[in-house]
Design an enzyme around this catalytic site. Structure first.
Site, PDB file in Angstrom:
ATOM      1  N   GLY A 226       0.794  -1.224   0.000  1.00 38.62           N
ATOM      2  CA  GLY A 226       0.000   0.000   0.000  1.00 38.62           C
ATOM      3  C   GLY A 226       0.826   1.273   0.000  1.00 38.62           C
ATOM      4  O   GLY A 226       2.023   1.253  -0.248  1.00 38.62           O
TER       5      GLY A 226
ATOM      6  N   GLY B  10       5.411   3.878  -8.993  1.00 40.53           N
ATOM      7  CA  GLY B  10       6.096   2.580  -9.187  1.00 40.53           C
ATOM      8  C   GLY B  10       5.094   1.437  -9.151  1.00 40.53           C
ATOM      9  O   GLY B  10       5.113   0.535 -10.006  1.00 40.53           O
ATOM     10  N   HIS B  11       4.199   1.479  -8.142  1.00 36.32           N
ATOM     11  CA  HIS B  11       3.152   0.455  -8.063  1.00 36.32           C
ATOM     12  C   HIS B  11       2.244   0.531  -9.299  1.00 36.32           C
ATOM     13  O   HIS B  11       1.841  -0.497  -9.857  1.00 36.32           O
ATOM     14  CB  HIS B  11       2.275   0.679  -6.822  1.00 36.32           C
ATOM     15  CG  HIS B  11       2.991   0.534  -5.504  1.00 36.32           C
ATOM     16  ND1 HIS B  11       3.159   1.573  -4.634  1.00 36.32           N
ATOM     17  CD2 HIS B  11       3.574  -0.536  -4.910  1.00 36.32           C
ATOM     18  CE1 HIS B  11       3.791   1.157  -3.548  1.00 36.32           C
ATOM     19  NE2 HIS B  11       4.064  -0.123  -3.692  1.00 36.32           N
TER      20      HIS B  11
HETATM   21  P1  AMP Z   1       5.866  -2.530  -1.638  1.00 40.85           P
HETATM   22  O1  AMP Z   1       4.493  -1.955  -1.521  1.00 40.85           O
HETATM   23  O2  AMP Z   1       6.954  -1.539  -1.342  1.00 40.85           O
HETATM   24  O3  AMP Z   1       6.017  -3.840  -0.915  1.00 40.85           O
HETATM   25  O4  AMP Z   1       6.065  -2.871  -3.171  1.00 40.85           O
HETATM   26  C1  AMP Z   1       5.146  -3.666  -3.882  1.00 40.85           C
HETATM   27  C2  AMP Z   1       5.728  -3.987  -5.235  1.00 40.85           C
HETATM   28  O5  AMP Z   1       6.017  -2.765  -5.919  1.00 40.85           O
HETATM   29  C3  AMP Z   1       7.060  -4.752  -5.144  1.00 40.85           C
HETATM   30  O6  AMP Z   1       7.103  -5.697  -6.200  1.00 40.85           O
HETATM   31  C4  AMP Z   1       8.084  -3.668  -5.344  1.00 40.85           C
HETATM   32  O7  AMP Z   1       9.300  -4.137  -5.892  1.00 40.85           O
HETATM   33  C5  AMP Z   1       7.353  -2.763  -6.347  1.00 40.85           C
HETATM   34  N1  AMP Z   1       7.912  -1.412  -6.298  1.00 40.85           N
HETATM   35  C6  AMP Z   1       8.082  -0.618  -5.212  1.00 40.85           C
HETATM   36  N2  AMP Z   1       8.680   0.531  -5.565  1.00 40.85           N
HETATM   37  C7  AMP Z   1       8.916   0.457  -6.882  1.00 40.85           C
HETATM   38  C8  AMP Z   1       9.529   1.326  -7.850  1.00 40.85           C
HETATM   39  N3  AMP Z   1      10.031   2.505  -7.499  1.00 40.85           N
HETATM   40  N4  AMP Z   1       9.610   0.916  -9.135  1.00 40.85           N
HETATM   41  C9  AMP Z   1       9.113  -0.298  -9.499  1.00 40.85           C
HETATM   42  N5  AMP Z   1       8.527  -1.163  -8.653  1.00 40.85           N
HETATM   43  C10 AMP Z   1       8.427  -0.791  -7.373  1.00 40.85           C
END
Ligand code: AMP
Length: 264
Positions: A12, A17-18
């Site tokens: 969340g 990026g998400h």
């Molecule tokens: P998180 O919510 O931080 O656990 O991330 C969820 C997904 O989004 C994971 O697969 C992360 O690697 C991806 N993610 C987070 N930040 C980025 C970003 N800046 N660029 C690409 N993918 C991202």
């Protein structure tokens, strides 16, 4: 005809990026499912589980704007009905793997990640799953788990999405003070500055020394936790010159721990 399901697991506090992962899933699947779950099993006792940024209303609006069909928003009890202490089975991660890079400093983290991702895969039953290469070691772990445990899901890894100044987008960037936010892009910039040195045969230890001194010369708020180099399967390497590599780092900026990497 059965419909294809694309799955984007997240914790969340969604950012661009998400959304990139979501858009890739929407393009390639009939239905996209996004999960938001801040997984206690992957946080150490001194880590930021309680303070992890959360704003479900904002996230829901974002998902609606992206046209996501389904949000899976489980509670801790839905995922761990017997509490974490009552679990008998979890996914074990090879010690050699979990003693590298982030794993060295986050004991039990990758076991927690592998376990929640397997549970989510079993609940959602996606055809394709979308992960970011920003968390490179995590990406390789999921790739290995799919292979080692014969999971029937196809993994897609998407490049790190960055702010215009180069800072890797992360929910944790919100912790940064205004002053530290100005310094933060130097992590990626400095990472790129040492790549030519490594390509020309410089040692990783030298690279780390230069990386560390450049950052700490800029500000005493920087503290390098690690700078390590692996092949693309996250095996240790002795030479940089041949083959594709990933340079991974974790740096504290004040109290905020930021990770980044460069594939070269
Ligand atoms: P998180 O919510 O931080 O656990 O991330 C969820 C997904 O989004 C994971 O697969 C992360 O690697 C991806 N993610 C987070 N930040 C980025 C970003 N800046 N660029 C690409 N993918 C991202």
């Amino acid at each position: 005809m059965t419909q294809s399901v694309g799955f984007v697991p997240t914790m969340g506090y969604l950012h661009e990026g998400h959304c990139m992962l979501i858009r890739a899933s929407k393009q390639e699947n009939d239905i996209t499912i996004v999960s938001i779950f801040v997984n206690p099993l992957q946080f150490g006792p001194t880590e930021d589980l309680v303070n992890y940024p959360r704003d479900i209303e904002r996230d829901k609006n974002r998902l609606e704007a992206e046209g996501v069909e389904l949000l899976f928003l489980p509670k801790d009890d839905d995922i761990y009905p017997n509490k974490i202490s009552g679990m008998v089975t979890t996914v074990a991660v090879d010690e050699a793997f979990s003693s590298r890079a982030c794993g060295t400093f986050r004991q039990g983290h990758f076991e927690g990640v592998a376990t929640i991702v397997l549970k989510l895969f079993n609940i959602v039953e996606p055809n394709r799953a979308y992960f970011g290469l920003k968390d490179y070691q995590q990406f390789v772990l999921i790739q290995r788990m799919i292979h080692d445990l014969n999971l029937k899901v196809t993994l897609h890894g998407l490049p790190t999405h960055r702010e215009p100044d180069g800072l890797a987008m992360s929910s944790r960037n919100t912790y940064l003070t205004e002053q530290d936010r100005v310094l933060a892009p130097m992590i990626n910039k400095t990472l790129h500055e040492i790549l030519p040195l490594l390509r020309e045969g410089g040692s990783i230890a030298d690279g780390r020394g230069i990386f560390e001194s450049r950052l700490t010369d800029l500000s005493s708020r920087f503290r390098v936790q690690y700078l390590e180099c692996y092949d693309r399967d996250f095996n240790p390497v002795t030479t940089i010159i041949e083959g594709e590599r990933v340079l991974v780092t974790a740096v504290y900026l004040g109290d905020v721990r930021l990770i980044d990497n460069s594939l070269f």
